[in-house]
Design a protein around this motif. Structure first.
Motif, PDB file in Angstrom:
ATOM      1  N   HIS A  51       0.838  -1.187   0.000  1.00 28.88           N
ATOM      2  CA  HIS A  51       0.000   0.000   0.000  1.00 28.88           C
ATOM      3  C   HIS A  51       0.883   1.250   0.000  1.00 28.88           C
ATOM      4  CE1 HIS A  51       0.915  -0.894   4.219  1.00 28.88           C
ATOM      5  NE2 HIS A  51       0.667   0.379   4.519  1.00 28.88           N
ATOM      6  N   LYS A  52       0.267   2.379  -0.229  1.00 31.87           N
ATOM      7  CA  LYS A  52       0.964   3.673  -0.319  1.00 31.87           C
ATOM      8  C   LYS A  52       2.115   3.614  -1.321  1.00 31.87           C
ATOM      9  CE  LYS A  52      -0.199   5.868   4.081  1.00 31.87           C
ATOM     10  NZ  LYS A  52      -0.804   7.080   3.454  1.00 31.87           N
ATOM     11  N   TYR A 101       4.834   0.522   1.110  1.00 39.25           N
ATOM     12  CA  TYR A 101       4.863  -0.173   2.395  1.00 39.25           C
ATOM     13  C   TYR A 101       4.184  -1.521   2.225  1.00 39.25           C
ATOM     14  CZ  TYR A 101       5.948   4.409   4.430  1.00 39.25           C
ATOM     15  OH  TYR A 101       6.545   5.614   4.735  1.00 39.25           O
ATOM     16  N   LYS A 113      -2.064  -5.576  12.323  1.00 41.05           N
ATOM     17  CA  LYS A 113      -3.131  -4.569  12.412  1.00 41.05           C
ATOM     18  C   LYS A 113      -3.672  -4.458  13.833  1.00 41.05           C
ATOM     19  CE  LYS A 113      -7.494  -3.186  10.241  1.00 41.05           C
ATOM     20  NZ  LYS A 113      -8.517  -3.537   9.216  1.00 41.05           N
ATOM     21  N   GLY A 148      -0.735   4.457  14.356  1.00 40.63           N
ATOM     22  CA  GLY A 148      -1.628   4.809  13.251  1.00 40.63           C
ATOM     23  C   GLY A 148      -0.878   5.347  12.048  1.00 40.63           C
ATOM     24  N   ASP A 149      -1.429   6.397  11.427  1.00 37.13           N
ATOM     25  CA  ASP A 149      -0.803   6.986  10.243  1.00 37.13           C
ATOM     26  C   ASP A 149       0.502   7.708  10.562  1.00 37.13           C
ATOM     27  OD1 ASP A 149      -2.767   6.015   8.621  1.00 37.13           O
ATOM     28  OD2 ASP A 149      -3.907   7.892   8.497  1.00 37.13           O
ATOM     29  N   ALA A 150       0.747   8.005  11.836  1.00 37.37           N
ATOM     30  CA  ALA A 150       2.010   8.636  12.206  1.00 37.37           C
ATOM     31  C   ALA A 150       3.187   7.713  11.920  1.00 37.37           C
ATOM     32  CB  ALA A 150       1.991   9.016  13.682  1.00 37.37           C
ATOM     33  N   TYR A 152       3.950   6.427   9.244  1.00 39.26           N
ATOM     34  CA  TYR A 152       4.505   6.735   7.921  1.00 39.26           C
ATOM     35  C   TYR A 152       5.366   7.995   7.935  1.00 39.26           C
ATOM     36  CZ  TYR A 152       0.812   3.470   6.579  1.00 39.26           C
ATOM     37  OH  TYR A 152       0.002   2.360   6.473  1.00 39.26           O
ATOM     38  N   CYS A 165       6.824   7.123  15.868  1.00 37.96           N
ATOM     39  CA  CYS A 165       7.159   6.276  14.728  1.00 37.96           C
ATOM     40  C   CYS A 165       8.598   5.790  14.818  1.00 37.96           C
ATOM     41  CB  CYS A 165       6.945   7.023  13.404  1.00 37.96           C
ATOM     42  SG  CYS A 165       7.944   8.526  13.233  1.00 37.96           S
ATOM     43  N   LYS A 267       4.624  -2.394  11.994  1.00 35.58           N
ATOM     44  CA  LYS A 267       3.658  -2.353  10.896  1.00 35.58           C
ATOM     45  C   LYS A 267       4.063  -3.228   9.709  1.00 35.58           C
ATOM     46  CE  LYS A 267       0.982   1.039  12.568  1.00 35.58           C
ATOM     47  NZ  LYS A 267      -0.471   0.924  12.801  1.00 35.58           N
ATOM     48  N   HIS A 270       9.024  -0.851   5.224  1.00 34.63           N
ATOM     49  CA  HIS A 270       9.049   0.321   4.348  1.00 34.63           C
ATOM     50  C   HIS A 270       9.918  -0.079   3.162  1.00 34.63           C
ATOM     51  CE1 HIS A 270       9.914   4.936   3.908  1.00 34.63           C
ATOM     52  NE2 HIS A 270       9.258   4.430   2.881  1.00 34.63           N
TER      53      HIS A 270
END
Length: 301
Positions: A51-52, A101, A113, A148-150, A152, A165, A267, A270
């Motif tokens: 993803h991303k 990622y 998750k 969470g999104d942090a 990234y 992170c 997670k 990367h």
């Protein structure tokens, strides 16, 4: 007996659940023939929780060229990374490499998750084309995580929310010298622990270069990378970061703080590579290619 690449991708005695895109040339039907708790998955975005993805970059699945030292265990399929002439980091005018990622197989993604694992290992094999020009250096994939999104947000010199992170990619430097490039919560404990590794330096604006020269990449040869992260208990500095190259432990840092909050989790990987740095003197001087294969990972606990 495990095939050498598989043993190098999983250089640990036990784990709860693993996955790999490695195909055993002696028994291609099933990795489970080796009585390990490893799921065999194809080298495909949909199978690996990709993803991303950076839109301007591609990672086509190709048949990689023969290595300098051919082996029956050499990957038959690989993601191809292209680094055009003048390419540098993703934010520059001429981007190169690949960038996304991944979490791994469906079962692994589900565990990650829900934030259950506190220790995991991820790995892959990489080969740079023959005649590769290293210039000043470039990034390679490594483990990431956070809240969470942090999660990234730990790359590119970002300073905001660094306590939320972590990102521990690899780098090649001039002449193929290898190192870990660590973005962890900024504190004296982490700086001291990482700088205790020989040949490590810090740049507060970016990450910490850990163990430069602990191994050397060779163009035209497959190198197996396996990286382990053990999260610290909250309010303790007992995290660990370990790296194996071709089955040999080359870096092992202890006493780390990966997180300050229980909501910060591992997670996945990367999966990013590019020349740089971001200044022109880091850029690739010619069109170059590298290949990434046998993507693997495991939940240790």
């Amino acid at each position: 007996m495990l095939p050498t690449p598989l043993a190098q991708l999983f250089p640990i005695s036990s784990f709860e659940l693993g996955f790999t895109t490695f195909v055993d040339s002696e028994s291609p039907a099933s990795i489970t023939d080796h009585n390990l708790n490893i799921i065999s998955v194809p080298l495909a975005d949909s199978s690996l929780g990709v993803h991303k993805n950076t839109p301007v970059l591609t990672h086509d699945v190709v048949c990689p060229p023969p290595s300098i030292h051919p082996s029956s265990d050499d990957p038959k399929l690989a993601w191809e990374a292209k680094y055009p002439t003048g390419s540098c980091s993703p934010s520059t005018k001429i981007p190169g490499g690949i960038g996304f990622y991944l979490g791994g197989s469906e079962d692994i993604v589900a565990l990650l998750k829900h934030g259950q694992p506190t220790e995991a290992i991820f790995g892959y094999r990489v080969m740079f084309e023959k005649g590769w020009d290293w210039v000043k250096g470039g990034k390679l994939p490594g483990i990431y995580g956070g809240i969470g999104d942090a999660a990234y947000g730990c790359s590119g010199g970002r300073q905001k929310n660094r306590c939320k992170c972590f990102d521990v990619r690899l780098m090649w430097r001039c002449d193929g010298l290898g190192e870990l490039y660590a973005y962890l919560p900024v504190n004296e404990t982490n700086a001291n622990a990482l700088l205790a590794v020989p040949h490590s330096t810090t740049n507060r604006q970016y990450g910490i270069s850990v163990g430069c020269g602990a191994w050397v990449f060779e163009p035209g040869v497959w190198t197996t990378v396996a990286e382990r992260v053990k999260l610290n208990d909250i309010d303790k500095h007992n995290g660990e970061l370990q790296l194996w190259i071709n089955g040999v432990s080359v870096i092992h840092a202890k006493g780390l703080i990966f997180r300050e909050d229980e909501k910060s989790h591992i997670k996945g990987m990367h999966f990013q590579t590019f020349f740089g740095g971001h200044e022109p003197d880091w850029a690739s001087p010619k069109d170059q290619r590298a290949w990434f294969a046998d993507v693997s990972g495991a939940i240790i606990r």
